[in-house]
Design a protein around this motif. Structure first.
Motif, PDB file in Angstrom:
ATOM      1  N   GLU A 183       0.828  -1.205   0.000  1.00 56.65           N
ATOM      2  CA  GLU A 183       0.000   0.000   0.000  1.00 56.65           C
ATOM      3  C   GLU A 183       0.864   1.258   0.000  1.00 56.65           C
ATOM      4  O   GLU A 183       0.546   2.243  -0.671  1.00 56.65           O
ATOM      5  N   ASP A 184       1.969   1.220   0.767  1.00 57.43           N
ATOM      6  CA  ASP A 184       2.879   2.370   0.770  1.00 57.43           C
ATOM      7  C   ASP A 184       3.457   2.626  -0.614  1.00 57.43           C
ATOM      8  O   ASP A 184       3.591   3.777  -1.046  1.00 57.43           O
ATOM      9  N   ILE A 185       3.817   1.551  -1.305  1.00 57.93           N
ATOM     10  CA  ILE A 185       4.417   1.688  -2.633  1.00 57.93           C
ATOM     11  C   ILE A 185       3.418   2.255  -3.630  1.00 57.93           C
ATOM     12  O   ILE A 185       3.763   3.061  -4.507  1.00 57.93           O
ATOM     13  N   LYS A 186       2.154   1.868  -3.503  1.00 60.21           N
ATOM     14  CA  LYS A 186       1.140   2.326  -4.461  1.00 60.21           C
ATOM     15  C   LYS A 186       0.879   3.820  -4.354  1.00 60.21           C
ATOM     16  O   LYS A 186       0.541   4.462  -5.352  1.00 60.21           O
ATOM     17  N   ILE A 187       1.012   4.380  -3.159  1.00 55.35           N
ATOM     18  CA  ILE A 187       0.638   5.785  -2.968  1.00 55.35           C
ATOM     19  C   ILE A 187       1.842   6.701  -2.772  1.00 55.35           C
ATOM     20  O   ILE A 187       1.673   7.897  -2.530  1.00 55.35           O
ATOM     21  N   ASP A 188       3.064   6.173  -2.856  1.00 52.17           N
ATOM     22  CA  ASP A 188       4.219   7.050  -2.625  1.00 52.17           C
ATOM     23  C   ASP A 188       4.513   7.907  -3.849  1.00 52.17           C
ATOM     24  O   ASP A 188       3.918   7.745  -4.917  1.00 52.17           O
ATOM     25  N   GLU A 189       5.456   8.824  -3.694  1.00 53.03           N
ATOM     26  CA  GLU A 189       5.745   9.822  -4.735  1.00 53.03           C
ATOM     27  C   GLU A 189       6.605   9.267  -5.860  1.00 53.03           C
ATOM     28  O   GLU A 189       6.852   9.965  -6.847  1.00 53.03           O
ATOM     29  N   PHE A 190       7.084   8.024  -5.746  1.00 55.23           N
ATOM     30  CA  PHE A 190       7.993   7.462  -6.744  1.00 55.23           C
ATOM     31  C   PHE A 190       7.305   6.488  -7.695  1.00 55.23           C
ATOM     32  O   PHE A 190       7.973   5.885  -8.533  1.00 55.23           O
ATOM     33  N   GLU A 191       5.990   6.326  -7.549  1.00 53.90           N
ATOM     34  CA  GLU A 191       5.291   5.332  -8.356  1.00 53.90           C
ATOM     35  C   GLU A 191       5.381   5.659  -9.838  1.00 53.90           C
ATOM     36  O   GLU A 191       5.529   4.768 -10.679  1.00 53.90           O
ATOM     37  N   SER A 192       5.311   6.948 -10.205  1.00 55.14           N
ATOM     38  CA  SER A 192       5.374   7.330 -11.617  1.00 55.14           C
ATOM     39  C   SER A 192       6.729   6.989 -12.231  1.00 55.14           C
ATOM     40  O   SER A 192       6.826   6.641 -13.402  1.00 55.14           O
ATOM     41  N   TYR A 193       7.811   7.069 -11.415  1.00 54.64           N
ATOM     42  CA  TYR A 193       9.135   6.695 -11.920  1.00 54.64           C
ATOM     43  C   TYR A 193       9.172   5.206 -12.244  1.00 54.64           C
ATOM     44  O   TYR A 193       9.678   4.801 -13.302  1.00 54.64           O
ATOM     45  N   PHE A 194       8.686   4.373 -11.337  1.00 56.13           N
ATOM     46  CA  PHE A 194       8.745   2.938 -11.560  1.00 56.13           C
ATOM     47  C   PHE A 194       7.760   2.486 -12.644  1.00 56.13           C
ATOM     48  O   PHE A 194       7.891   1.384 -13.161  1.00 56.13           O
ATOM     49  N   ASN A 195       6.807   3.335 -12.996  1.00 61.81           N
ATOM     50  CA  ASN A 195       5.960   3.083 -14.165  1.00 61.81           C
ATOM     51  C   ASN A 195       6.610   3.591 -15.440  1.00 61.81           C
ATOM     52  O   ASN A 195       6.000   3.509 -16.525  1.00 61.81           O
ATOM     53  N   GLN A 196       7.838   4.156 -15.300  1.00 59.30           N
ATOM     54  CA  GLN A 196       8.638   4.662 -16.418  1.00 59.30           C
ATOM     55  C   GLN A 196       7.898   5.741 -17.199  1.00 59.30           C
ATOM     56  O   GLN A 196       7.943   5.797 -18.427  1.00 59.30           O
ATOM     57  N   SER A 197       7.241   6.627 -16.450  1.00 53.22           N
ATOM     58  CA  SER A 197       6.506   7.718 -17.093  1.00 53.22           C
ATOM     59  C   SER A 197       7.384   8.948 -17.314  1.00 53.22           C
ATOM     60  O   SER A 197       6.970   9.871 -18.010  1.00 53.22           O
ATOM     61  N   TYR A 198       8.574   8.977 -16.708  1.00 51.78           N
ATOM     62  CA  TYR A 198       9.477  10.102 -16.938  1.00 51.78           C
ATOM     63  C   TYR A 198      10.917   9.630 -16.770  1.00 51.78           C
ATOM     64  O   TYR A 198      11.179   8.590 -16.159  1.00 51.78           O
ATOM     65  N   VAL A 199      11.855  10.414 -17.307  1.00 50.80           N
ATOM     66  CA  VAL A 199      13.288  10.140 -17.184  1.00 50.80           C
ATOM     67  C   VAL A 199      13.858  11.058 -16.096  1.00 50.80           C
ATOM     68  O   VAL A 199      13.617  12.268 -16.121  1.00 50.80           O
ATOM     69  N   PRO A 200      14.577  10.514 -15.105  1.00 52.52           N
ATOM     70  CA  PRO A 200      15.115  11.358 -14.028  1.00 52.52           C
ATOM     71  C   PRO A 200      16.040  12.448 -14.562  1.00 52.52           C
ATOM     72  O   PRO A 200      16.833  12.230 -15.479  1.00 52.52           O
ATOM     73  N   LYS A 201      15.931  13.602 -13.954  1.00 54.97           N
ATOM     74  CA  LYS A 201      16.778  14.745 -14.284  1.00 54.97           C
ATOM     75  C   LYS A 201      17.175  15.405 -12.971  1.00 54.97           C
ATOM     76  O   LYS A 201      16.324  15.954 -12.268  1.00 54.97           O
TER      77      LYS A 201
END
Length: 276
Positions: free
Chosen positions: A101-119
């Motif tokens: 549940e923590d993983i689903k609602i944390d701020e890093f979920e979009s990264y692990f869905n590969q929706s953006y490239v880290p900058k």
């Protein structure tokens, strides 16, 4: 009964070794001449090692002679063995609903869905020393798609606002004390979280007799080891989002974060394959 009596004998045999050693050290410390005092201390240390080795060998021979009736091997106490069990340890064998549940609602979920490239933008305190500047330069080579920013007298809040406008996803601030990097502030944009780390024993490539030019531009593989609590999972994910989610294994670069004894050990290295 036999094992208890033998354990008592082991304890009694250990005490004379330490008592003799402490007595020799006390006598050596009373010697006024420095080089003679050091020589006597070295002799005492060597004698202690010899006595301990002799004691270990005798116990080993006794255990071999007794066979199955030998007393159990003594296990030394360590920080890990004496640590109290953490109630927030993650169950890796089965499913842990709270962590999921923590993983689903944390701020890093979009990264692990590969929706953006880290900058990432990496900066330091105002007017950093040479070692801190070199540390920033090497961090930019370790972390792909990162930029060093010399903020001078700019405030952190103003710099973060500017970073959000320019599309940066993370900010790293390196602080220093007595011309040594001493702490690191990591902020995930735009809404956090933020983590503060103390730095110790920072080694640059020149300190390990390597050249920073050997660091290639390939994206490294990231290894997160021993982040086993709920907080550890969050910290591990926070460090992981600094790197690209698609490593280039051809470069053989590895960035390792190893959590142990409330310290996070970081190593950046290259894999070497030996043909047998």
């Amino acid at each position: 009964m036999s094992s208890e009596s033998e354990n008592e004998v082991d304890v009694k045999e250990e005490k004379p070794i330490l008592e003799d050693y402490n007595e020799l050290i006390r006598k050596a410390n009373k010697i006024p001449v420095k080089h003679k005092r050091r020589e006597e201390i070295r002799k005492a240390i060597r004698q202690k090692k010899k006595l301990k080795k002799k004691d270990r060998d005798s116990r080993r021979k006794e255990a071999e002679a007794l066979g199955e009736d030998a007393p159990p091997k003594q296990v030394p106490h360590t920080l890990e063995s004496l640590r109290e069990k953490d109630e927030t340890m993650v169950n890796h064998e089965g499913s842990d609903s709270e962590v999921e549940e923590d993983i689903k609602i944390d701020e890093f979920e979009s990264y692990f869905n590969q929706s953006y490239v880290p900058k990432v933008v990496i900066t330091s305190s105002a007017n950093p020393c040479l070692k801190t500047r070199l540390f920033l330069k090497e961090l930019c080579q370790v972390i792909p798609n990162s930029t060093a920013f010399h903020r001078r007298q700019s405030a952190v809040k103003k710099m973060i606002s500017s970073s959000i406008e320019r599309g940066f996803t993370d900010v790293i601030v390196i602080n220093e004390h007595n011309k040594e990097p001493c702490s690191m502030l990591v902020t995930h944009l735009p809404t956090g979280p933020t983590a503060f780390f103390r730095l110790s024993n920072v080694k640059l490539t020149k300190h390990i007799k390597r050249d920073w030019r050997e660091i290639t531009s390939h994206r490294p593989e990231v290894i997160l080891n021993n982040f086993n609590t709920r907080l550890g999972v969050t910290i591990g994910r926070m460090l992981g989002v600094l790197f690209h989610y698609d490593p280039q294994f051809k470069g053989r670069r590895v960035a390792t974060f190893h959590n142990q004894r409330d310290y996070i050990f970081f190593r950046h290295h290259r894999l070497v394959f030996l043909l047998m």
